[in-house]
Design a protein around this motif. Structure first.
Motif, short mmCIF file in Angstrom:
data_model
loop_
_atom_site.label_atom_id
_atom_site.label_comp_id
_atom_site.label_asym_id
_atom_site.label_seq_id
_atom_site.Cartn_x
_atom_site.Cartn_y
_atom_site.Cartn_z
N ARG A 204 6.90 -0.89 4.29
CA ARG A 204 5.92 -1.22 3.20
C ARG A 204 6.34 -1.80 2.30
O ARG A 204 5.36 -2.64 1.38
CB ARG A 204 5.49 0.16 2.83
CG ARG A 204 4.53 0.62 1.80
CD ARG A 204 4.07 1.90 1.33
NE ARG A 204 3.32 1.81 0.09
CZ ARG A 204 3.01 2.98 -0.34
NH1 ARG A 204 3.12 4.29 0.34
NH2 ARG A 204 2.35 3.24 -1.64
N ARG B 82 10.08 0.88 -9.33
CA ARG B 82 10.80 0.66 -10.82
C ARG B 82 12.20 0.58 -10.50
O ARG B 82 12.60 -0.35 -11.37
CB ARG B 82 10.62 1.73 -11.69
CG ARG B 82 9.15 1.68 -12.60
CD ARG B 82 8.76 2.92 -13.24
NE ARG B 82 8.52 4.09 -12.57
CZ ARG B 82 8.18 5.25 -13.05
NH1 ARG B 82 8.01 5.44 -14.15
NH2 ARG B 82 7.92 6.21 -12.38
N GLN C 263 0.87 -1.74 1.11
CA GLN C 263 -0.27 -0.46 1.44
C GLN C 263 -0.85 -0.30 0.23
O GLN C 263 -1.44 0.84 0.12
CB GLN C 263 0.65 0.57 2.08
CG GLN C 263 -0.20 1.49 2.97
CD GLN C 263 0.69 2.78 3.18
OE1 GLN C 263 1.38 2.67 3.97
NE2 GLN C 263 0.27 3.85 2.39
N LYS C 264 -1.28 -1.31 -0.61
CA LYS C 264 -1.94 -1.06 -1.80
C LYS C 264 -3.51 -0.81 -1.51
O LYS C 264 -3.99 -1.30 -0.53
CB LYS C 264 -1.81 -2.39 -2.94
CG LYS C 264 -0.46 -2.22 -3.79
CD LYS C 264 -0.86 -2.09 -5.32
CE LYS C 264 0.19 -1.39 -5.89
NZ LYS C 264 -0.28 -1.16 -7.36
N GLU C 265 -3.93 -0.13 -2.56
CA GLU C 265 -5.47 0.16 -2.74
C GLU C 265 -6.32 -1.27 -2.52
O GLU C 265 -5.91 -2.23 -2.83
CB GLU C 265 -6.13 0.60 -4.04
CG GLU C 265 -5.38 1.38 -4.60
CD GLU C 265 -5.20 1.27 -6.15
OE1 GLU C 265 -6.48 1.15 -6.87
OE2 GLU C 265 -4.43 1.37 -6.97
N ASP D 91 4.57 -4.03 -2.61
CA ASP D 91 4.09 -2.76 -1.86
C ASP D 91 2.64 -3.35 -1.15
O ASP D 91 1.96 -3.93 -1.49
CB ASP D 91 3.49 -1.65 -2.89
CG ASP D 91 2.99 -0.59 -2.21
OD1 ASP D 91 2.95 -0.47 -0.83
OD2 ASP D 91 2.57 0.48 -2.92
N TRP E 80 6.74 6.44 -4.26
CA TRP E 80 6.98 4.94 -4.22
C TRP E 80 7.30 4.14 -5.58
O TRP E 80 7.65 3.29 -5.74
CB TRP E 80 5.85 4.41 -3.42
CG TRP E 80 5.95 4.79 -2.00
CD1 TRP E 80 5.76 6.03 -1.34
CD2 TRP E 80 6.78 4.20 -0.95
NE1 TRP E 80 5.76 6.11 0.04
CE2 TRP E 80 6.60 4.79 0.35
CE3 TRP E 80 7.07 2.83 -0.63
CZ2 TRP E 80 7.14 4.68 1.49
CZ3 TRP E 80 7.77 2.75 0.66
CH2 TRP E 80 7.65 3.49 1.66
N HIS E 81 6.32 4.91 -6.59
CA HIS E 81 6.37 4.44 -7.93
C HIS E 81 7.79 4.22 -8.51
O HIS E 81 8.26 3.21 -8.85
CB HIS E 81 5.53 5.01 -8.92
CG HIS E 81 3.92 4.27 -8.76
ND1 HIS E 81 3.34 3.29 -9.42
CD2 HIS E 81 2.93 4.93 -7.91
CE1 HIS E 81 2.32 3.14 -9.33
NE2 HIS E 81 1.91 3.86 -8.15
#
Lengths: 538, 395
Positions: free
Chosen positions: A168, A518, A536-538, A534, A513-514
């Motif tokens: 991911r 970071r 698999q973002k919106e 990422d 995941w955030h």
């Protein structure tokens, strides 16, 4: 089924999706996927591999998280039904459940009782649901923990590019990494408490792998708890007795096989009083009226030395003295004695005076112990009172005119006296209650006039032994350890690999995941390693 | 001690106004994204969190001064517990704010805490002495831990709500918009309850009834709201007060039902009024406030709060509860309604955590679940205490 050999040379168990060692996709589906499914590391789970025998099918059913969730949801919905109306064990003890629900709650109450919801938590089907949850906990955990453990133990540092590309979090770049840069990244990772391994131009940084075992640890705790609860039904493990004991009485402690006796030295009920208790309570006491402060039974515990000898008279030796209060049970051996309830002012003895109805002259007083009556009371000088009948809980007369008692408890005592005096040597019959006398056999010269009443309190003590408690405590502690272990840390991994003039970077975490993003950013800042994105973002 | 109690009340009022002020400050802060790493909070956001922390400190002051005045942890009746729950929501918000730095969370979390604290104040507020069953150190341990767990879980609901307000398409009326409005209506009804109760209390409305209770005995009940429904065979004793429109059977508590009817009716009025003024669904009016925040982040905050809150809740509401029940009530578990609903809450969030393992249960579905979870918590707080009488009904 045989083993599956990966291109890298690793022999994987049948059913493996991603090679335990290098991470290459081994199934057609996994090869097609854009992102790999990293749950359980693509390891070979029994439930996903075998589906032939009955055992396979049962195993697969209970190993499914979906089934587990269904069981949980059914349990919680079922449990809620039991709170709509009070359960049978909370009803007042003097009513029958059969009529209570209908009397108080009407047709709905009747239906509730008929379905069996009045005792829902002891029903077979509710127990079956709990059992199903237990089975699901065991099977679902075993199905996952073993292959997951293997996969994490056998993972290689230099994962195949296809594995990294399908993570991911991933990025790649053309170029090379200087040794100084490797060192810098390594250092930054170690500072963040990663375990860093390098091999063949590849780096694997990993931390908090232990958090992956959290769910399985907490499941073990829950299973121990459920087993502990099951053990209650084993004889000798559990005692739950209620003992009503009057002030001054010494009674055998039920559940101890006659080994222990307890004496009630007095029951105390205290209420809060404005003026005596802190001033801040005044307002509340004013509004509510009475607020209880203390329920207490002063108890003495005895041991019967002769308990082992059959037929011997009990010989009591004092063991301990204790003031039993709510929240402060008396403990001895494996038992605890609790202040559970009380009844105040139970009648103990009644005083009557033999009185001439006309003159009012009294010829002596009779004290009748309501628990220990004599057949006759001699007042001297030819005056004597015979007790023809005692009705502790007087309930009226039968058709034949016979007085009846509805219980052996002295709730409404009544007496049939025969009064013998020098004037009436054959005796006169009088029927006496507290404020009432009757003359069933014709008018009399004398009567038994009620004078006074002795009362005392009765304590209800619960005697409890529960040998399952240590097991339940162990289960609870293990559950808490597991649930904290699984919730408060994240299992994070970062892969960096240099191959054929390309630099690959990929990251994975089991949750949050955030946070990983970071962390990776701060580690890779100022290096030429591309920052994984990422995908698999919106 | 009485001075201390007065100081305590003042501190609670102060906290209330700090939270109110902080809400407006966060309102000013939401134009900023504040989500990216390295992006500092703007001045409004900084002020907002500072004022929130001051309010939280004031409420802690309330809590400990009241503890000192009473001699026991002030979590022993509905007012004290609910106030503490409100404080825990603020505490949990502060915790999650420092992890994720999202100001919009405060814009929703603080009003929820404010409403809850105001709701708490509708119950008798005097310091009460402890009945024997509550005289234990476990009172402080069990109740505060359970409330802390619920407070953290409430943040999951708040993040979920923001997610739904942001993501549900308000262009047309759908099942989803209706459900979301139902949640809004519930909140509005609670506000209506607070307004009505306060209003009639200020007017000193009291109507005494004599009635026949469940045990078929004569009893009295004092209504502080005009009786739309009266008790079983009730006769009004106070002169010149409203006669009830209907009477309920004995097993229903008329006073409580009456309050519920008033709150819902008040809620309808208030809600319709809001809709007439804004000409929009309530959620649609809120939507512009949440435009900037990332849905992904909200989803994570919601999930994270459950992860943080679940162990705390399990420890406080089940494990500590069982230990105390074993000491006070002779058994660690007795299927008391409050116990059962704590178990239901636990099972629900357990199901939530397991669903997070499945595909398709992130984002919107997860947000709905967070809303339902909070619904269960509120049900356990309000309905189980007030409607289903059990061992836990102290208020």
């Amino acid at each position: 089924m045989g083993k599956v050999k990966c291109e890298c040379g690793r022999l994987n168990p049948a059913g493996t999706i991603l090679c335990e060692s290098c991470g290459r996709a081994l199934t057609e589906k996994a090869k097609q996927d854009k992102l790999v499914d990293m749950r359980y590391e693509g390891s070979a789970r029994r439930s996903q591999t075998y589906n032939k025998t009955l055992i396979d099918k049962v195993w697969n059913f209970f190993s499914s998280v979906k089934v587990g969730i269904w069981i949980i949801v059914l349990l919680l919905v079922a449990a809620s039904f039991g709170t709509i109306l009070p359960q049978e064990f909370y009803l007042p003890s003097n009513v029958s459940a059969e009529t209570y629900y209908e009397d108080v709650y009407g047709t709905f109450g009747k239906l509730y009782y008929m379905i069996g919801f009045h005792d829902l938590y002891n029903s077979v089907w509710f127990s079956a649901l709990v059992a199903a949850l237990g089975v699901s906990l065991v099977i679902a955990s075993l199905d996952r923990v073993v292959p997951l453990y293997r996969a994490l133990k056998n993972q290689r540092v230099d994962r195949h590019e296809t594995f990294m590309k399908k993570q991911r979090f991933f990025a790649e770049r053309e170029g090379k990494l200087e040794p100084a840069e490797w060192e810098k990244i390594k250092e930054a990772l170690i500072k963040k408490r990663y375990k860093v391994r390098t091999e063949n131009g590849a780096l694997l940084a990993e931390k908090n792998r232990f958090t992956r075992w959290g769910p399985y640890v907490n499941h073990v705790g829950l299973i121990i708890f459920l087993l502990g609860a099951l053990l209650r039904s084993v004889p000798g493990m559990y005692v739950d007795e209620l003992l009503w004991i009057r002030e001054g009485e010494t009674l055998q402690v039920p559940g101890t096989n006659g080994e222990y006796y307890v004496k009630n030295n007095g029951f105390t009920l205290q209420n809060y009083k404005a003026g005596e208790d802190p001033e801040v309570f005044n307002e509340a006491i004013d509004r509510v009226g009475t607020v209880a402060k203390n329920y207490q039974t002063d108890a003495v515990l005895y041991r019967n030395k002769n308990n082992e000898m059959p037929g011997a008279e009990p010989e009591l030796t004092r063991v301990q003295e204790d003031s039993i209060q709510v929240n402060q049970p008396m403990k001895f051996g494996q038992f605890a004695v609790y202040q559970t309830s009380f009844r105040q002012d139970e009648m103990k003895a009644m005083h009557f005076a033999l009185t001439n109805k006309e003159t009012g002259e009294e010829f002596g007083e009779v004290v009748i112990d309501l628990f220990d009556q004599q057949a006759a009371y001699d007042l001297g000088g030819g005056y004597k009172v015979e007790l023809l009948g005692y009705y502790p809980d007087f309930d009226g007369f039968t058709k034949e005119g016979e007085p009846t008692s509805k219980s052996p408890l002295p709730n409404n005592p009544a007496f049939l006296f025969n009064m013998i005096t020098p004037e009436t040597p054959d005796g006169e019959v009088s029927f006496a209650q507290i404020r009432n006398t009757m003359e069933p056999l014709g008018e009399t010269t004398f009567k038994m006039a009620f004078k006074s009443l002795d009362t005392r309190d009765v304590s209800a003590l619960t005697i409890r032994k529960d040998l399952t408690l240590p097991i339940l405590a162990a289960g609870g502690i293990i559950f808490m350890i597991g649930v904290i272990q699984g919730s408060y840390w994240n299992h994070r991994r970062l892969w960096i690999r240099e191959k054929n003039g390309q630099v690959y970077a990929a990251g994975h975490t089991n949750k949050n995941w955030h946070g990983l993003k970071r962390e990776i950013r701060s580690v890779l800042e100022g290096t030429s390693v591309p920052e994984p994105e990422d995908r698999q973002k919106e | 001690m009485v001075h201390l109690a007065d100081a305590s009340s003042t501190l609670l009022e102060a906290a209330f106004f700090f939270y109110l002020a902080a809400t407006f400050l966060f309102g000013g802060a939401i134009r900023q994204k504040g989500l990216r790493e390295g992006e500092a909070l703007n001045r409004w956001g900084r002020l907002g969190i500072i004022v929130t922390i001051i309010g939280f400190a004031a409420q802690l002051g309330y809590f400990f001064t009241r503890w000192a005045a009473a001699g026991h942890a002030p979590v022993s009746n509905l007012f004290e517990f609910t106030t503490f729950f409100g404080m825990m929501i603020v505490g949990a918000f502060i915790l999650l704010f420092f992890i994720y730095k999202t100001t919009v969370l405060g814009l929703f979390a603080l009003p929820v805490a404010i409403i809850i604290i105001a709701y708490a104040s509708m119950f008798p507020r005097e310091i009460n002495p402890l009945i024997p069953a509550l005289q234990s150190h476990w009172l402080a341990i069990h109740v505060t831990t359970a409330a802390a767990g619920q407070g953290i879980l409430a943040i999951s609901f708040i993040a979920g709500m923001i997610f739904l307000v942001k993501n549900i398409d308000q262009a047309t009326s759908t099942k989803k918009t209706k459900w979301l409005e139902a949640v809004m209506f519930f909140i509005v009804s609670v506000i209506a309850f607070i307004l009505l109760t306060t209003g009639f209390a200020m007017a000193d409305y009291k109507a005494e009834f004599e009635y026949v209770n469940k045990e078929e005995q004569a009893a009295e009940q004092e209504f502080t709201l005009p009786a739309l429904v009266g008790p079983n065979e009730g006769t009004l004793l106070t002169k010149e007060k409203m006669e009830p429109l209907a009477h309920v059977p004995a097993f229903i508590n008329a006073k409580k039902l009456n309050t519920v009817i008033w709150s819902l009716a008040g809620g309808v009025v208030l809600y319709v009024l809001i809709r007439l003024i804004t000409r929009k669904r309530v959620a649609a009016s809120l939507q512009p406030l949440v435009r900037q925040v990332s849905s992904d982040l909200l989803d994570e905050i919601s999930y994270r709060s459950v992860l943080i809150g679940f162990p705390v809740f399990a420890l406080g509401a089940l494990i500590f509860a069982m230990i105390w029940a074993q000491i006070a009530w002779t058994r660690f578990w007795g299927w008391d309604p409050k116990e059962v609903w704590a178990l239901i809450t636990f099972l629900f969030y357990a199901a939530f955590l397991h669903l997070r393992l499945s595909k398709g249960w992130h984002g919107e579905k997860s947000a709905w679940l967070a809303v339902v979870g909070f619904g269960i918590i509120m049900f356990n707080l309000i309905a189980v205490n007030l409607v289903i009488a059990g061992l836990h009904s102290y208020a």
